[in-house]
Write an enzyme that holds these catalytic residues in place. Structure first.
Site, PDB file in Angstrom:
ATOM      1  N   ARG A  14       0.710  -1.211  -0.131  1.00  0.00           N
ATOM      2  CA  ARG A  14      -0.191   0.015  -0.138  1.00  0.00           C
ATOM      3  C   ARG A  14       0.811   1.244   0.161  1.00  0.00           C
ATOM      4  O   ARG A  14       1.174   1.896  -1.083  1.00  0.00           O
ATOM      5  CB  ARG A  14      -0.998   0.082   1.164  1.00  0.00           C
ATOM      6  CG  ARG A  14      -2.239   0.869   1.136  1.00  0.00           C
ATOM      7  CD  ARG A  14      -1.755   2.472   1.555  1.00  0.00           C
ATOM      8  NE  ARG A  14      -1.288   2.539   3.045  1.00  0.00           N
ATOM      9  CZ  ARG A  14      -0.928   3.916   3.290  1.00  0.00           C
ATOM     10  NH1 ARG A  14      -0.773   4.941   2.665  1.00  0.00           N
ATOM     11  NH2 ARG A  14      -0.528   3.821   4.534  1.00  0.00           N
ATOM     12  N   ASP A  15       1.340   1.587   1.078  1.00  0.00           N
ATOM     13  CA  ASP A  15       2.325   2.768   1.236  1.00  0.00           C
ATOM     14  C   ASP A  15       3.529   2.741   0.281  1.00  0.00           C
ATOM     15  O   ASP A  15       3.898   3.791  -0.211  1.00  0.00           O
ATOM     16  CB  ASP A  15       2.651   2.963   2.660  1.00  0.00           C
ATOM     17  CG  ASP A  15       3.432   4.179   2.881  1.00  0.00           C
ATOM     18  OD1 ASP A  15       3.076   5.206   2.219  1.00  0.00           O
ATOM     19  OD2 ASP A  15       4.215   4.156   3.932  1.00  0.00           O
ATOM     20  N   HIS A 206       6.630   4.327  12.461  1.00  0.00           N
ATOM     21  CA  HIS A 206       6.672   4.257  10.918  1.00  0.00           C
ATOM     22  C   HIS A 206       7.548   5.169  10.552  1.00  0.00           C
ATOM     23  O   HIS A 206       7.203   6.529  10.135  1.00  0.00           O
ATOM     24  CB  HIS A 206       5.305   4.811  10.373  1.00  0.00           C
ATOM     25  CG  HIS A 206       4.815   4.458   9.163  1.00  0.00           C
ATOM     26  ND1 HIS A 206       3.972   3.470   8.270  1.00  0.00           N
ATOM     27  CD2 HIS A 206       5.454   5.233   7.939  1.00  0.00           C
ATOM     28  CE1 HIS A 206       4.311   3.779   7.245  1.00  0.00           C
ATOM     29  NE2 HIS A 206       5.081   4.714   6.798  1.00  0.00           N
ATOM     30  N   HIS A 208      10.482   6.759   7.924  1.00  0.00           N
ATOM     31  CA  HIS A 208      10.934   6.951   6.577  1.00  0.00           C
ATOM     32  C   HIS A 208      12.451   6.951   6.656  1.00  0.00           C
ATOM     33  O   HIS A 208      13.089   7.641   7.783  1.00  0.00           O
ATOM     34  CB  HIS A 208      10.368   8.048   5.905  1.00  0.00           C
ATOM     35  CG  HIS A 208       9.071   7.729   5.433  1.00  0.00           C
ATOM     36  ND1 HIS A 208       8.344   8.220   4.331  1.00  0.00           N
ATOM     37  CD2 HIS A 208       8.185   6.779   5.885  1.00  0.00           C
ATOM     38  CE1 HIS A 208       7.053   7.648   4.009  1.00  0.00           C
ATOM     39  NE2 HIS A 208       7.014   6.652   4.979  1.00  0.00           N
ATOM     40  N   CYS A 239       9.941   9.632  -0.643  1.00  0.00           N
ATOM     41  CA  CYS A 239       9.371  10.555   0.004  1.00  0.00           C
ATOM     42  C   CYS A 239       9.276  11.879  -0.998  1.00  0.00           C
ATOM     43  O   CYS A 239      10.206  12.092  -1.559  1.00  0.00           O
ATOM     44  CB  CYS A 239      10.327  11.214   1.034  1.00  0.00           C
ATOM     45  SG  CYS A 239      10.128  12.657   1.889  1.00  0.00           S
TER      46      CYS A 239
END
Length: 301
Positions: A14-15, A206, A208, A239
């Site tokens: 998904r992400d 979560h 990055h 990102c």
């Protein structure tokens, strides 16, 4: 004191795929989810029920849910930003929902065209419908360290939104370093602020990897007692606010860290690498996982 075990929440399907310039077919996405579930992962973000106009990469998520080979002990989660999304997720057979809010007003306005307070209000009917169907809901808070529009985020801002989601009924709140500017000390301050109102066992990381700090931040979070980590196979995702920068921390790298710390995850590295090899080949990209490249240097396209 580090935890004995950590639950890894796989967000690659998904992400990890939602920022790609070209959408991936539902069939390929379903194959990826199946390979991930075969690796021992027990919590997989499978799709997102948002407007296909807004996020075309997540269109036809219902087909992904209908195509996967479901395993009884796996959570197949869906992002549900509003009541319509929740209704669609229920029809598709998602067994967990997720809602997302921002700790930054600027990001909330740019991302979902409303204030933080308005976004939380939108989740009330979502939570109610989920409760009626006994579907657990996970919350996400974005921009916990900084925002591309508002600059630095204070730990208190993060704590307030986290508390609101928890009190609304989210069984767990995942704290997202969306821009990837976090460092261990800053992450610890955020966790300490959130932990004043929300027990640590109901928080997740979560982070990055834009500046290469994700694993250091995860380790710092483990020291604080956190035991749930979000990651994406092969480091999928980017990102969008830092062109060329990596996004999600790679699941392979998180797993390697956990194995080195003797922390149980239930995941098999060789099967995880199989999933990484598959999706990298489909996308025609090289894995962003340092561990994946070291263990299987010729498998990533």
């Amino acid at each position: 004191m580090l935890p004995d075990s950590v639950r890894i929440v796989e967000v690659g399907a998904r992400d990890g795929l939602q920022n790609l310039p070209t959408p991936v077919s539902p069939e390929i996405r379903a194959q990826l989810v199946d390979l991930l579930s075969q690796s021992g992962l027990r919590h997989i973000e499978t799709g997102s029920f948002v407007s296909p106009k807004s996020v075309p990469q997540m269109a036809e998520s219902d087909q992904v849910f209908q195509t996967i080979y479901r395993q009884d002990n796996v959570v197949y989660a869906a992002l549900t930003p509003n009541l319509r999304g929740m209704e669609d997720a229920l029809k598709a057979g998602a067994n967990e929902a997720a809602v997302f809010a921002s700790a930054s007003e600027g990001f909330s306005q740019k991302n979902i065209n409303c204030s933080i307070a308005e976004s939380l209000k939108r989740f009330e009917p979502v939570m109610e419908l989920a409760k009626q169907h006994n579907i657990p809901v996970r919350g996400y808070v974005s921009c916990i360290i900084s925002c591309p529009y508002d600059g630095e985020t204070t730990p208190q801002q993060v704590a307030e939104v986290t508390k609101a989601l928890y009190q609304m009924g989210c069984y767990e709140v995942s704290l997202g370093d969306t821009v990837g500017t976090g460092t261990p000390l800053r992450v610890k301050k955020v966790l300490e602020a959130c932990n004043r109102n929300v027990p640590m066992e109901h928080l997740a990381a979560h982070y990055h990897n834009t500046y290469g700090q994700a694993l250091a931040n995860i380790y710092a979070s483990l020291e604080e007692g956190l035991a749930v980590v979000d990651s994406a196979v092969a480091g999928l995702g980017g990102c969008p606010y830092a062109p060329g920068a990596s996004g999600n921390v790679a699941t392979e790298d998180v797993l390697y860290l956990m194995e080195g710390l003797n922390i149980k995850t239930g995941i098999q590295m060789d099967k995880l690498l199989k999933a990484a090899t598959f999706i990298c080949k489909q996308l025609g990209i090289r894995s962003r996982s340092s561990t994946g490249l070291a263990l299987k240097p010729h498998s990533s396209g």
